[in-house]
Design an enzyme around this catalytic site. Structure first.
Site, mmCIF file in Angstrom:
data_model
loop_
_atom_site.group_PDB
_atom_site.id
_atom_site.type_symbol
_atom_site.label_atom_id
_atom_site.label_comp_id
_atom_site.label_asym_id
_atom_site.label_seq_id
_atom_site.Cartn_x
_atom_site.Cartn_y
_atom_site.Cartn_z
ATOM 1 N N GLN A 330 0.834 -1.191 0.000
ATOM 2 C CA GLN A 330 0.000 0.000 0.000
ATOM 3 C C GLN A 330 0.867 1.239 0.000
ATOM 4 O O GLN A 330 2.019 1.215 0.428
ATOM 5 C CB GLN A 330 -0.959 0.014 1.184
ATOM 6 C CG GLN A 330 -0.338 -0.219 2.543
ATOM 7 C CD GLN A 330 -1.392 -0.437 3.618
ATOM 8 O OE1 GLN A 330 -2.552 -0.114 3.438
ATOM 9 N NE2 GLN A 330 -0.986 -0.986 4.740
ATOM 10 N N GLY A 334 -2.851 3.938 -3.443
ATOM 11 C CA GLY A 334 -3.861 2.942 -3.119
ATOM 12 C C GLY A 334 -3.281 1.713 -2.450
ATOM 13 O O GLY A 334 -2.128 1.695 -2.023
ATOM 14 N N LYS A 350 -5.883 -3.786 -7.359
ATOM 15 C CA LYS A 350 -5.394 -2.486 -6.900
ATOM 16 C C LYS A 350 -6.581 -1.571 -6.609
ATOM 17 O O LYS A 350 -7.354 -1.225 -7.493
ATOM 18 C CB LYS A 350 -4.504 -1.848 -7.969
ATOM 19 C CG LYS A 350 -3.937 -0.479 -7.592
ATOM 20 C CD LYS A 350 -3.051 0.024 -8.712
ATOM 21 C CE LYS A 350 -2.480 1.401 -8.386
ATOM 22 N NZ LYS A 350 -1.621 1.905 -9.481
ATOM 23 N N ASP A 447 7.960 6.740 -16.818
ATOM 24 C CA ASP A 447 8.314 6.603 -15.391
ATOM 25 C C ASP A 447 9.091 5.307 -15.178
ATOM 26 O O ASP A 447 8.732 4.489 -14.335
ATOM 27 C CB ASP A 447 7.064 6.635 -14.524
ATOM 28 C CG ASP A 447 7.386 6.910 -13.053
ATOM 29 O OD1 ASP A 447 8.518 7.361 -12.772
ATOM 30 O OD2 ASP A 447 6.539 6.671 -12.191
#
Length: 647
Positions: A330, A334, A350, A447
């Protein structure tokens, strides 16, 4: 210019005002609150009296029970000295957090860096630049003033101010604060904040329990309303309770009539519950971006329309109603649960956090991008669910954690030998080559980092987290966007131009290659005489000094693979070229890594480091050596940092 007042009322028999402010339940003066931390101290030393939260003595300006917020006074950090750094500790406690949607972190005063730290790590900040010609403009766009959003679940942290310029002729004042964006935007002169010690800020709050049907405390002319927003917001409303049922008939003296009324009542209850449940799912679908997803589907050429839409009931059963024992991880975006579908497949569910519209777009973007991709080294999306309070994504289950953990946490369960490192590099390079050149529509990941590379049960590498990825048309060469990425991996050329190209992904992948070589983190630990600096800068300087074997990970330094390591280092070195045009493509990188794996034939080992130019300036080092996680910049000169930890 404070927030609109709510229509809540106080608990029956309790004071409903402190000075000019109404105090609605669950807040209360003295013992009239629902919980201890909702207790209000009404200080009569002021005229009129002023309300303060009793547990931390913060002044309250307004309370909204329907929105679950309160407006309070928040401190302004001021530094008018020549000191290199000044800090201020700010502490709130659950259930209070600074509102992500309504507040902004703001810095005034040029040549300064204002940032927030939590548990020793930088989690956000911005840096205003100097321009005396624009001093009088009432705008906060990076010149003398900058702003950034704050991370979620934000209550205990340090605010720090640091000068970015040495040798000043005299002290210049710098300011940093968190403030209600509506209040700040309505100021006729934003620089008037320099004369304030405190500014209005908005806090979110949630109760930990429902009212359990006990509504007597609201009195005869009010009733208890319950709003469920990942917690309980309970308040007394000044409306008479609507009857849920209409009595159709009363058959006096007839048992059949009583039974008929009971049957009709039961049927109406069931019908009302089903209708309420259906309406709630429809509202959730719209709020979670269902309409946006449909729009993306209608304009996409991929197989987005084949992505399964799971029901809330299916995923609740799969995760044992989101049992805490099923939690895999976590973070700020989320929580991820391990689940098993009815067909026996093990999946990762998720449960996303969406605080504002930009996060919703990231969620939908990840669904659309992953639905177009089919590659063995890219995590597979099985589907999503939009009818719950928060959106849910269903992925294939990847059991063995992230590459970051194996590089930096040194586990004996899976030792990272040289051959395994090369194999993982080849797998991820192949996945990126597929995204850039082989997918039906080119995709930039945007990313790439070792925490976004997962390892499955056979320790095969899988690229994950496509929330910020973008697909482009065949004839496009770049994307012009708000700069965002992760410190240590972010392409300097992209930072300066706001133009993201396929070579920006190449740069980030080069940093991952250096991690595999050295076992060092992308932001090096601070040394005694300076702040932490980037691994990329350290690696480039080491290569130019021909000292690559001085910084190798000890776990591979002992392996007799000198030529292969040299070739691998040269590939990483080329990927990190500050001139994007001189970097190789991912197709070239994948091919050269594959040649290392087959046999040492790569011509890069014979290249001279002097062939590549790296103008590593103090200014660039200073900017890149800031420790943080994910960040996002506006296209102006202001730096905007957003914390978005990966789950």
């Amino acid at each position: 210019m404070y927030m609109e007042r709510s229509a809540g009322v106080a608990k029956a028999g309790c004071p409903d005002k402190c000075g000019n402010l109404s105090i609605p339940y669950p807040f209360g003066i003295r013992t009239c609150s629902a919980e201890k931390r909702f207790e209000i101290n009404c200080s009569t030393i002021f005229n009129p009296p002023k309300p303060f939260l009793s547990y931390n003595n913060v002044e309250v300006l307004n309370i909204s029970v329907t929105e679950g917020t309160i407006q309070v006074k928040s401190p302004v950090l001021k530094d008018c000295t020549r000191e290199s750094k000044m800090e201020q500790v700010i502490s709130l406690y659950q259930p209070f957090n600074y509102s992500v949607t309504q507040n902004r972190f703001t810095a005034l005063g040029c040549n300064s860096l204002a940032y927030m730290t939590q548990n020793g790590s930088n989690i956000g900040g911005c840096m205003p630049f100097c321009n005396n010609n624009t001093r009088k403009q009432n705008s906060c766009i990076g010149i003398n003033c900058c702003q950034t959003t704050i991370p979620p679940v934000f209550n205990q942290f340090n605010t720090s101010l640091k000068s970015t310029k040495s040798g000043d002729s005299g002290p210049q004042c710098r300011y940093a604060f968190i403030a209600d964006q509506n209040w700040f935007g309505n100021l006729t002169d934003i620089y008037s904040v320099q004369h304030l010690e405190q500014v209005p800020a908005v806090l979110d709050w949630k109760l930990s329990r429902p009212c359990d049907g006990d509504i007597s405390f609201c009195g005869d002319n009010a009733y208890c309303d319950v709003l469920v927003v990942e917690g309980w917001i309970i308040y007394c409303s000044i409306k008479k309770r609507k009857k849920a049922l209409i009595v159709l008939a009363i058959a006096s003296g007839s048992g059949l009539g009583v039974l008929l009324v009971m049957a009709v009542t039961w049927w109406l209850c069931k019908a009302l519950k089903r209708r309420k449940k259906r309406k709630l799912k429809e509202r959730n679908f719209k709020r979670n971006g269902g309409l946006l997803l449909r729009q993306q589907v209608s304009s996409s050429e991929g197989n987005v329309d084949t992505t399964k839409l799971f029901t809330s009931k299916e995923l609740a059963m799969a995760t044992d109603h989101y049992n805490k024992d099923r939690i895999l991880g976590q973070g700020g975006l989320g929580t991820v649960y391990k689940g098993m579908l009815t067909d026996g497949r093990i999946v990762a569910v998720k449960k996303s956090k969406i605080e504002d519209e930009s996060k919703q777009e990231h969620f939908i973007n990840e669904v659309v991008i992953l639905s177009k991709i089919n590659h063995r080294n890219i995590v597979k999306l099985h589907g999503c669910c939009l009818e719950t309070d928060v959106p849910l994504l269903v992925y294939e289950f990847i059991p063995n954690g992230t590459l970051f953990e194996y590089i930096h946490d040194h586990t004996e369960d899976f030792p990272l030998t040289w051959d395994i490192r090369v194999r993982i590099a080849i797998e991820i390079a192949g996945a990126l080559f597929y995204l850039h050149s082989a997918a039906s529509i080119p995709i930039y990941h945007r990313d790439i980092k070792s925490t976004n590379i997962l390892l499955d049960k056979k320790y095969t590498a899988k690229m994950a987290d496509f929330g910020t990825s973008k697909s482009i048309s065949i004839d496009q060469t770049h994307l012009t966007t708000r700069v965002q990425g992760t410190f240590g991996y972010l392409d300097p050329e992209y930072f300066q131009s706001s133009q993201f190209t396929d070579k920006s992904d190449v740069y980030s992948f080069g940093v991952v290659l250096v991690e595999l070589l050295t076992g060092l983190k992308p932001i090096l630990a601070p040394r005694a005489h300076d702040e932490g600096r980037s691994l990329a800068t350290h690696f480039i300087l080491t290569m130019e000094e021909n000292r690559i074997f001085d910084i190798l990970d000890p776990r591979i330094a002992k392996e007799d693979r000198k030529e292969e390591i040299t070739a691998f280092a040269n590939i990483a070195y080329r990927c990190l070229n500050l001139n994007g045009r001189k970097r190789p493509t991912m197709k070239q990188v994948a091919a050269e890594l594959e040649s290392i794996n087959m046999s040492y034939k790569s011509p890069t080992a014979e290249q001279h480091y002097e062939e590549f130019e790296y103008p590593v300036t103090d200014q660039l080092n200073g900017l890149w050596d800031l420790t943080s996680t994910s960040m996002s910049f506006s296209t102006s000169n202001s730096v905007k940092v957003d914390v978005e930890p990966l789950v």
